[in-house]
Scaffold this active site. Sequence first.
Site, PDB file in Angstrom:
ATOM      1  N   PRO A 135      -8.913 115.424  -0.880  1.00 28.91           N
ATOM      2  CA  PRO A 135      -9.053 115.398  -2.337  1.00 28.91           C
ATOM      3  C   PRO A 135      -9.611 114.098  -2.915  1.00 28.91           C
ATOM      4  O   PRO A 135      -8.903 113.334  -3.573  1.00 28.91           O
ATOM      5  CB  PRO A 135      -7.624 115.657  -2.820  1.00 28.91           C
ATOM      6  CG  PRO A 135      -6.763 115.136  -1.726  1.00 28.91           C
ATOM      7  CD  PRO A 135      -7.527 115.274  -0.448  1.00 28.91           C
ATOM      8  N   CYS A 136     -10.901 113.871  -2.688  1.00 31.03           N
ATOM      9  CA  CYS A 136     -11.540 112.685  -3.263  1.00 31.03           C
ATOM     10  C   CYS A 136     -11.540 112.748  -4.794  1.00 31.03           C
ATOM     11  O   CYS A 136     -11.698 111.725  -5.452  1.00 31.03           O
ATOM     12  CB  CYS A 136     -12.950 112.513  -2.725  1.00 31.03           C
ATOM     13  SG  CYS A 136     -13.980 113.967  -2.899  1.00 31.03           S
TER      14      CYS A 136
END
Length: 167
Positions: A135-136
Amino acid sequence: SSRLLLRTTQNTPIGALSIISREHILLAAGFTSIEALVDGLSSTDQSLEIKKVNNIPIISDLIDDYFDGDLQAIDGIKVDQPGEKFSQAAWKSMRKIAPGKTLSYADLAKRSGSPDAVRAAGSACARNLIALVVPCHRVVKTGGALGNYAYGLKYKEWLLRHEGALQ
């Protein structure tokens, strides 16, 4: 067999998500074309045949669950992507950020073992081939500005709002 990759395009509330896997291991996911994702795969994976399927067992279901509101569902997906040691550490750290929380690029660098590598933390985000699941989108600028997102800020904003990190 693992001599084969699977690919699908999954409908989500924010548009089509392209996905590539090797068996139950997610190799790439993005709000872009399958072709764009193939370019980022390891050369070994690029040499394999890619079979188009309607959905990928387990992975597609968990992604649907995430969009249905079970934000932790995607934590159960195994991932694998090529990258240097620091990028691997950064991606691992991203997966530890809880839904509804965000982390600054500076803190990401610190958690990935190189406090000075803020710029490298940013490029690990930019090069992340597994959007959503790695989850950047949970990594933001110090002070809370959203920073960049490979697929455009409207996606990052939607995801953070979906997770409760933004009102």
